[in-house]
Enzyme design. Structure first.
Site, PDB file in Angstrom:
ATOM      1  N   LYS A  21       0.859  -1.191   0.000  1.00 59.90           N
ATOM      2  CA  LYS A  21       0.000   0.000   0.000  1.00 59.90           C
ATOM      3  C   LYS A  21       0.886   1.228   0.000  1.00 59.90           C
ATOM      4  O   LYS A  21       2.055   1.198   0.398  1.00 59.90           O
ATOM      5  CB  LYS A  21      -0.937   0.016   1.210  1.00 59.90           C
ATOM      6  CG  LYS A  21      -0.249   0.022   2.589  1.00 59.90           C
ATOM      7  CD  LYS A  21       0.203   1.376   3.095  1.00 59.90           C
ATOM      8  CE  LYS A  21       0.851   1.261   4.475  1.00 59.90           C
ATOM      9  NZ  LYS A  21       1.586   2.503   4.874  1.00 59.90           N
ATOM     10  N   ASP A 152      -3.096  -1.131  10.418  1.00 61.99           N
ATOM     11  CA  ASP A 152      -3.212  -1.157   8.956  1.00 61.99           C
ATOM     12  C   ASP A 152      -3.860  -2.431   8.424  1.00 61.99           C
ATOM     13  O   ASP A 152      -4.180  -2.501   7.233  1.00 61.99           O
ATOM     14  CB  ASP A 152      -1.830  -1.003   8.301  1.00 61.99           C
ATOM     15  CG  ASP A 152      -1.293   0.417   8.383  1.00 61.99           C
ATOM     16  OD1 ASP A 152      -2.048   1.310   8.801  1.00 61.99           O
ATOM     17  OD2 ASP A 152      -0.117   0.617   8.042  1.00 61.99           O
TER      18      ASP A 152
END
Length: 298
Positions: A21, A152
């Site tokens: 990401k 996350d």
């Protein structure tokens, strides 16, 4: 008969993507009483990352075939994710009897790079084993489990580009432009806790609405202190800015440069000093993990 009483009749072996990401922007809007920080950040996935190969079995055990040097197996996020799902599915009565798994990881993402590699690996294990063991958790339930492993993990479980608030767990799906990126690691390992405890870290950026943030120039509040503390990151950012808009992702150490086309990104990639680890990837709003899951469900 509940799933918990049904033995695994056969093993299954499947390879699953664990994508990287980027934090396209990251703002720190305040410090919480528990010591954590409130954030506003924009997550987008890359079509590049680790690959996990998971083979289920009837051993009742979780085995990691690719241990990480310096990390105890029981501390590895991948093992913790598998055991967490095993435990919770047992409590719900949806785990096949003696369900176990062997897991191998092909690592491409640097540790401590700000690309979410460990969190993505953990999320992939939750999604993959939920499918392979047929434990019946929804994505929302898996995301809640994942939050106990790391802030996350939920965005990787949910699988869509998102605007995140809180410590990163309050997710709103968004669709930023799917640009091309050159991602470069300068060869240093940066501790996230060290960045967030740095006295010079920006912590007072005003919270704003998504629409305002998406129309403003993107920044990362961690970047000034990381560039000041790590000469290698300062050199890398300064070099990349000569070619394209560039900034830190997460707390680093990776820096990404943004391009409209793959060819433009690859031109700069060819110029990147070989001392730096680098790759070119497309930003994607639907996670490669979920694209893979969709093909299995068709």
């Amino acid at each position: 008969m509940s799933a918990g009483n049904v033995p695994l009749t056969a093993s299954s072996r499947e390879s699953w993507p664990a994508p990287a990401k980027l934090n396209l922007f990251l703002y720190i809007t305040g410090r919480r009483p528990d010591g954590y920080h409130n954030l506003q950040t924009l997550f987008q996935f890359l079509d590049y990352g680790d690959t996990l190969t998971i083979e289920t079995n009837a051993s009742g055990q979780i085995g990691l075939l690719t241990p990480v040097v310096g990390v105890k197996e029981e501390d590895n996020l991948v093992v913790r994710a598998a055991k967490l799902l095993q435990q919770q599915a047992t409590l719900r009565g949806t785990l096949p009897a003696q369900a176990g798994a062997s897991i191998a990881i092909e690592k491409r993402l640097p540790m401590g790079g700000g690309l979410g590699g460990g969190s993505s690996d953990a999320a992939t294990v939750l999604v993959a084993l939920n499918h392979q063991w047929q434990t019946g958790f929804t994505l929302s339930e898996l995301a809640d489990l994942g939050l106990s492993l790391g802030a996350d993990v939920p965005v990787f479980v949910e699988g869509f580009a998102a605007f995140a608030e809180g410590v990163g767990e309050k997710l709103t799906p968004v669709s930023p432009a799917e640009k091309w990126y050159l991602v470069v690691h300068p060869g240093v390992n940066i501790s996230t806790p060290a960045v967030f405890t740095d006295p010079e870290l920006i912590r007072t950026t005003p919270a704003r609405e998504i629409s305002e943030l998406l129309s403003a120039e993107f920044r990362n509040d961690c970047e000034p202190v990381v560039r000041k503390r790590f000469r290698e990151v300062e050199q890398l950012v300064s070099w990349l800015l000569e070619y394209a808009p560039s900034r830190l992702t997460g707390t680093g150490a990776c820096v990404f440069a943004e391009f409209d086309t793959e060819s433009a990104a690859r031109q700069v990639f060819e110029l990147t000093p070989k001392a730096w680890q680098s790759f070119v990837a497309r930003g994607v709003n639907v996670s490669p993990l979920h694209r893979h899951l969709s093909t299995l469900l068709e």
